[in-house]
Write an enzyme that holds these catalytic residues in place. Structure first.
Site, PDB file in Angstrom:
ATOM      1  N   GLU A  57     -27.643 -40.379 -46.208  1.00 18.53           N
ATOM      2  CA  GLU A  57     -27.263 -40.572 -47.614  1.00 18.53           C
ATOM      3  C   GLU A  57     -26.435 -39.396 -48.113  1.00 18.53           C
ATOM      4  O   GLU A  57     -25.432 -39.555 -48.828  1.00 18.53           O
ATOM      5  CB  GLU A  57     -28.509 -40.697 -48.507  1.00 18.53           C
ATOM      6  CG  GLU A  57     -29.457 -41.817 -48.124  1.00 18.53           C
ATOM      7  CD  GLU A  57     -30.486 -41.417 -47.061  1.00 18.53           C
ATOM      8  OE1 GLU A  57     -30.126 -40.661 -46.124  1.00 18.53           O
ATOM      9  OE2 GLU A  57     -31.619 -41.871 -47.157  1.00 18.53           O
ATOM     10  N   GLU A 304     -34.529 -42.911 -15.015  1.00 23.00           N
ATOM     11  CA  GLU A 304     -33.616 -43.272 -13.921  1.00 23.00           C
ATOM     12  C   GLU A 304     -34.274 -42.776 -12.653  1.00 23.00           C
ATOM     13  O   GLU A 304     -34.091 -41.625 -12.261  1.00 23.00           O
ATOM     14  CB  GLU A 304     -32.259 -42.593 -14.110  1.00 23.00           C
ATOM     15  CG  GLU A 304     -31.467 -43.132 -15.278  1.00 23.00           C
ATOM     16  CD  GLU A 304     -30.008 -42.677 -15.223  1.00 23.00           C
ATOM     17  OE1 GLU A 304     -29.430 -42.635 -14.135  1.00 23.00           O
ATOM     18  OE2 GLU A 304     -29.477 -42.351 -16.291  1.00 23.00           O
ATOM     19  N   THR A 308     -41.216 -45.620  -6.734  1.00 24.89           N
ATOM     20  CA  THR A 308     -42.571 -45.082  -6.907  1.00 24.89           C
ATOM     21  C   THR A 308     -42.863 -44.815  -8.385  1.00 24.89           C
ATOM     22  O   THR A 308     -43.854 -45.303  -8.933  1.00 24.89           O
ATOM     23  CB  THR A 308     -42.747 -43.772  -6.090  1.00 24.89           C
ATOM     24  OG1 THR A 308     -42.274 -44.021  -4.772  1.00 24.89           O
ATOM     25  CG2 THR A 308     -44.174 -43.314  -6.065  1.00 24.89           C
TER      26      THR A 308
HETATM   27  C1  AOF Z   1     -33.364 -40.084 -44.706  1.00 25.35           C
HETATM   28  N1  AOF Z   1     -32.116 -40.173 -44.178  1.00 25.35           N
HETATM   29  O1  AOF Z   1     -30.686 -39.997 -42.449  1.00 25.35           O
HETATM   30  C2  AOF Z   1     -32.963 -39.614 -42.019  1.00 25.35           C
HETATM   31  C3  AOF Z   1     -34.274 -39.565 -42.581  1.00 25.35           C
HETATM   32  O2  AOF Z   1     -36.888 -32.436 -41.511  1.00 25.35           O
HETATM   33  P1  AOF Z   1     -35.947 -33.303 -42.289  1.00 25.35           P
HETATM   34  O3  AOF Z   1     -35.727 -32.797 -43.685  1.00 25.35           O
HETATM   35  O4  AOF Z   1     -34.632 -33.526 -41.555  1.00 25.35           O
HETATM   36  O5  AOF Z   1     -36.662 -34.730 -42.446  1.00 25.35           O
HETATM   37  C4  AOF Z   1     -36.926 -35.509 -41.326  1.00 25.35           C
HETATM   38  C5  AOF Z   1     -37.541 -36.819 -41.752  1.00 25.35           C
HETATM   39  O6  AOF Z   1     -36.653 -37.497 -42.648  1.00 25.35           O
HETATM   40  C6  AOF Z   1     -37.789 -37.797 -40.601  1.00 25.35           C
HETATM   41  O7  AOF Z   1     -39.057 -37.643 -40.023  1.00 25.35           O
HETATM   42  C7  AOF Z   1     -37.684 -39.140 -41.320  1.00 25.35           C
HETATM   43  O8  AOF Z   1     -38.892 -39.416 -42.009  1.00 25.35           O
HETATM   44  C8  AOF Z   1     -36.617 -38.880 -42.363  1.00 25.35           C
HETATM   45  N2  AOF Z   1     -35.314 -39.235 -41.809  1.00 25.35           N
HETATM   46  N3  AOF Z   1     -34.430 -39.825 -43.907  1.00 25.35           N
HETATM   47  O9  AOF Z   1     -33.533 -40.182 -45.914  1.00 25.35           O
HETATM   48  C9  AOF Z   1     -31.864 -39.947 -42.866  1.00 25.35           C
HETATM   49  N4  AOF Z   1     -32.733 -39.352 -40.701  1.00 25.35           N
HETATM   50 ZN    ZN Z   2     -33.283 -37.793 -46.352  1.00 24.56          ZN
END
Ligand code: AOF
Ligand code: ZN
Length: 374
Positions: A57, A304, A308
């Site tokens: 965002e 990959e 086994t």
């Molecule tokens: C969003 N937009 O593009 C993503 C989100 O440690 P931070 O601040 O980077 O937060 C990581 C967490 O944010 C991750 O575990 C997930 O819950 C959320 N990811 N949220 O609004 C994004 N990648």
């Molecule tokens: Zn976010």
């Protein structure tokens, strides 16, 4: 009742496409996509950047001079917490957007519905569930890791039409064609760790690195991929990885999983980490290995390996996805099988559903997932 329109689905489909660009570098975070739209025209789009950098965002907002009154399409609920970056909900509220359309709720307990509540409390209209199943599939590795401690396990195989991977001598270069091998590079780049066994290292001296080549990736995809190389891992209970093996050379970090008591022969250069895990009957405890990869933030795990290791994963029902490149060649009954798992009757064999089939050059790429799961 919230309004969902075909326009919403169209823009969310774009957000999903944009989000896929982040797969190569977002881990441990999910690869989220975002599209900002006003009067049915795209103002900007964005996707998750590497950890500690912009979420989707914030990236999208940074690409447009203003988003006042706009509708924001985002594949995952905007975050509500201050983690390594500030909350996306605050950025959206400050930008004075009118409406936020979300594909799925963030299972991270720091968010989990609180992002939506916050947006609504600020007077923003929120619609949830648009293209939800597509987004859940795209973000499946992240969701699985949060639920069970490890991400999605994908097993890649190149095989003949009679299901064989190599001649009895071990000769396997090449069963599949150049197109299939180039496609594998995109899968490697989109995975967070590439795992093999010590047998494959001994037989092929594979490097398990990501190498740019002519495939569905464009130049921007490759430059992103190269800024965040996938981790490599060798399952090597006896600690026999040769010190000069390609899989431990170069700068890319490599994990070597060994039994508790085993000391490693390989020179402990700075890119190599030994991880000791207990054994269960027959080999290293694969769940412990997957959990260790989960702790390191791997959402997408690409295996990959030879029969086994793949057989052990299959026997223990640990495979979430098969990626099979089937080459139009017959190798015969003495050639090596895909995996070593035995089943006493058809009823015990694991059933999968084919979820996609595509021609890649002269080979057929089949993706299968457990028939009962999603
Ligand atoms: C969003 N937009 O593009 C993503 C989100 O440690 P931070 O601040 O980077 O937060 C990581 C967490 O944010 C991750 O575990 C997930 O819950 C959320 N990811 N949220 O609004 C994004 N990648
Ligand atoms: Zn976010």
């Amino acid at each position: 009742m919230a309004r969902v329109t075909s326009t919403d689905q169209r823009w969310m489909t774009l957000a999903l496409e944009v989000g896929r660009r982040a797969r190569v570098w977002s881990a441990p975070n999910p690869a989220v996509g975002c599209a900002i739209v006003r009067d049915d025209a795209l103002l900007s789009s964005g996707f998750t950047h590497p950890v500690g950098q912009a979420h989707a965002e914030v990236h999208a907002l940074s690409q447009t001079p203003d988003a006042v009154g706009a509708t924001v399409y985002v594949t995952l609920e905007p975050c509500h917490h201050t983690g390594r970056t500030p909350p996306c909900v605050d950025a959206l509220i400050d930008a004075k957007v009118a409406r936020v359309v979300i594909a799925c709720i963030d299972p991270d307990p720091r968010v989990a519905g609180k992002g939506i509540e916050r947006l609504k409390a600020a007077g923003i209209e929120v619609v949830q569930g648009v293209c939800e199943s597509e987004a859940q599939q795209d973000l499946r590795g992240f969701f699985l890791r949060l639920q069970r401690g490890w991400g999605r396990v994908t097993v890649k195989m190149g095989a003949s039409a009679d299901g064989r991977t190599a001649m009895a001598s071990g000769e396997s270069q090449w069963v599949t064609g150049v197109g299939a091998r180039a496609d594998v590079q995109a899968w490697r780049a989109s995975s967070d760790v590439i795992v093999t066994g010590s047998g494959t290292v001994a037989a092929d001296d594979c490097a398990l690195t990501v190498r740019p080549c002519d495939n569905r990736f464009d130049g921007d995809d490759w430059s992103r991929a190269l800024t965040a190389p996938s981790l490599r891992a060798v399952i090597d209970s006896r600690g026999v990885t040769p010190p000069l093996a390609n899989v431990v050379s170069g700068d890319v970090p490599t994990l070597i999983f060994t039994e508790d008591a085993t000391s490693l022969d390989v020179a402990m250069s700075s890119n190599v980490t030994q991880v000791k895990v207990p054994t269960d009957d027959g080999g290293l405890d694969l769940r412990q290995i997957l959990l260790a990869l989960g702790e390191r933030g791997a959402n997408e795990i690409l295996i990959e390996a030879g029969p086994t290791l793949v057989g052990a994963l299959e026997r223990q029902n640990l495979i979430d996805q098969w990626l099979i490149y089937m080459a139009p060649v017959m190798l015969g009954p003495d050639a090596r099988p895909l995996h070593s798992a035995h089943f006493s009757s058809l009823a015990h064999a694991h059933r999968y559903a084919i979820v996609s089939h595509d021609m890649i050059g002269d080979d057929l790429r089949i993706i299968m997932r457990p028939a009962t799961g999603d």
